[in-house]
Design a protein around this motif. Sequence first.
Motif, PDB file in Angstrom:
ATOM      1  N   PRO A  37       1.167  -1.299  -0.074  1.00 12.61           N
ATOM      2  CA  PRO A  37      -0.014   0.171   0.242  1.00 12.61           C
ATOM      3  C   PRO A  37       1.350   1.704   0.266  1.00 12.61           C
ATOM      4  CG  PRO A  37      -0.157  -0.982   2.097  1.00 12.61           C
ATOM      5  CD  PRO A  37       0.288  -1.956   1.435  1.00 12.61           C
ATOM      6  N   TRP A  38       2.493   1.597   0.590  1.00 17.34           N
ATOM      7  CA  TRP A  38       2.913   2.329   0.375  1.00 17.34           C
ATOM      8  C   TRP A  38       4.112   2.169  -0.540  1.00 17.34           C
ATOM      9  CZ3 TRP A  38       2.786   6.749   3.295  1.00 17.34           C
ATOM     10  CH2 TRP A  38       1.623   6.896   4.494  1.00 17.34           C
ATOM     11  N   LEU A  39       4.266   3.237  -1.788  1.00 22.12           N
ATOM     12  CA  LEU A  39       5.930   4.085  -2.218  1.00 22.12           C
ATOM     13  C   LEU A  39       6.633   4.744  -1.999  1.00 22.12           C
ATOM     14  CD1 LEU A  39       7.552   2.626  -4.808  1.00 22.12           C
ATOM     15  CD2 LEU A  39       5.258   3.870  -5.934  1.00 22.12           C
ATOM     16  N   ALA A  40       7.411   4.601  -1.507  1.00 17.58           N
ATOM     17  CA  ALA A  40       8.495   5.672  -1.504  1.00 17.58           C
ATOM     18  C   ALA A  40       9.463   5.702  -2.917  1.00 17.58           C
ATOM     19  CB  ALA A  40       9.468   5.826  -0.311  1.00 17.58           C
ATOM     20  N   LEU A  41       9.591   6.818  -3.061  1.00 16.32           N
ATOM     21  CA  LEU A  41      10.884   7.102  -3.741  1.00 16.32           C
ATOM     22  C   LEU A  41      11.342   8.415  -3.530  1.00 16.32           C
ATOM     23  CD1 LEU A  41       8.424   6.873  -7.212  1.00 16.32           C
ATOM     24  CD2 LEU A  41       9.668   5.216  -6.937  1.00 16.32           C
ATOM     25  N   SER A  42      12.602   8.205  -4.421  1.00 16.14           N
ATOM     26  CA  SER A  42      13.606   9.091  -4.093  1.00 16.14           C
ATOM     27  C   SER A  42      14.217   9.610  -5.630  1.00 16.14           C
ATOM     28  CB  SER A  42      15.312   8.332  -3.124  1.00 16.14           C
ATOM     29  OG  SER A  42      15.577   9.696  -2.861  1.00 16.14           O
ATOM     30  N   LEU A  43      13.906  11.300  -5.926  1.00 15.59           N
ATOM     31  CA  LEU A  43      14.279  11.479  -7.005  1.00 15.59           C
ATOM     32  C   LEU A  43      14.968  13.108  -7.376  1.00 15.59           C
ATOM     33  CD1 LEU A  43      10.352  10.705  -7.754  1.00 15.59           C
ATOM     34  CD2 LEU A  43      12.312   9.591  -8.353  1.00 15.59           C
ATOM     35  N   TYR A  44      15.689  13.550  -7.607  1.00 14.73           N
ATOM     36  CA  TYR A  44      16.493  14.926  -8.157  1.00 14.73           C
ATOM     37  C   TYR A  44      15.799  15.199  -9.678  1.00 14.73           C
ATOM     38  CZ  TYR A  44      19.016  12.901  -5.311  1.00 14.73           C
ATOM     39  OH  TYR A  44      19.882  11.852  -3.700  1.00 14.73           O
ATOM     40  N   HIS A 166      16.394  17.518  -4.434  1.00 13.78           N
ATOM     41  CA  HIS A 166      15.714  16.408  -4.099  1.00 13.78           C
ATOM     42  C   HIS A 166      14.560  15.780  -3.918  1.00 13.78           C
ATOM     43  CE1 HIS A 166      17.366  12.341  -1.999  1.00 13.78           C
ATOM     44  NE2 HIS A 166      16.524  12.547  -2.494  1.00 13.78           N
ATOM     45  N   ILE A 167      13.486  15.237  -4.046  1.00 14.59           N
ATOM     46  CA  ILE A 167      12.572  15.588  -4.107  1.00 14.59           C
ATOM     47  C   ILE A 167      12.252  13.440  -3.048  1.00 14.59           C
ATOM     48  CG2 ILE A 167      11.723  14.569  -5.992  1.00 14.59           C
ATOM     49  CD1 ILE A 167       8.615  16.505  -4.769  1.00 14.59           C
ATOM     50  N   LYS A 168      12.067  13.133  -2.545  1.00 22.35           N
ATOM     51  CA  LYS A 168      11.315  12.381  -1.593  1.00 22.35           C
ATOM     52  C   LYS A 168       9.929  11.552  -1.031  1.00 22.35           C
ATOM     53  CE  LYS A 168      14.918  11.057   1.301  1.00 22.35           C
ATOM     54  NZ  LYS A 168      15.425  10.974   2.406  1.00 22.35           N
ATOM     55  N   LEU A 169       9.562  11.343  -2.161  1.00 21.87           N
ATOM     56  CA  LEU A 169       8.193  11.219  -2.561  1.00 21.87           C
ATOM     57  C   LEU A 169       7.219  10.142  -1.317  1.00 21.87           C
ATOM     58  CD1 LEU A 169       7.204  10.923  -6.156  1.00 21.87           C
ATOM     59  CD2 LEU A 169       7.257  12.396  -4.215  1.00 21.87           C
ATOM     60  N   HIS A 170       6.930   9.975  -1.070  1.00 23.88           N
ATOM     61  CA  HIS A 170       5.997   8.774   0.521  1.00 23.88           C
ATOM     62  C   HIS A 170       4.457   8.961  -0.095  1.00 23.88           C
ATOM     63  CE1 HIS A 170       9.498   8.597   2.506  1.00 23.88           C
ATOM     64  NE2 HIS A 170       9.687   9.845   3.056  1.00 23.88           N
TER      65      HIS A 170
END
Length: 182
Positions: A37-44, A166-170
């Motif tokens: 149910p959760w997804l974590a992404l780290s992008l630039y 830097h963008i961290k998506l939760h």
Amino acid sequence: MLSNKLIFCVSVTLALLVVILLATLSPLPHRKPPSKPWLALSLYIQQPQTATVPNTHTAAPQDVGALIFHRVLTEQPKNTSRVIGKAQGFILPVEQFAHSGFNIIYLTFDTREYSGSVSIQAKNSGSGRTDELSVVGGTGSFAFVRGIAVLTQKDDRDTDLVVPYHIKLHLKYPNRSKSIPG
């Protein structure tokens, strides 16, 4: 009169048959729903590369009416890393519109893993180096997601290089176990 009723009944029956055939024979999307149910992404979010004189910094104008941007989204901080999509946005940096619903950032993905977009509402953005923003929806692989996006910019006073955000998506996917009545 009988022939008109017969033609009508035959055409309705054929239309119904076509709808049933299309519903049963149409291919399903190839994307699997997420298993977690959760997804974590780290992008630039890469900043545009400009030719500047070393040791000089240009300040953004303070009286900007609207900030409209289109940037490249990468998986690593280097601007030569793999491009995974784009970041676009519309922000009104005027105090009266600081908490406006118009301030939106769209992250669009085009990879084998993810295809779709994430909408981020930037109405809580401040002037600091780190902002926690609200994810308000998405499309494709990110349909109906909610969550937070933590946007950070490294301190660039010590370097002449253009520093990416830097963008961290939760992200939290909706509960898909409930059936829709009807």
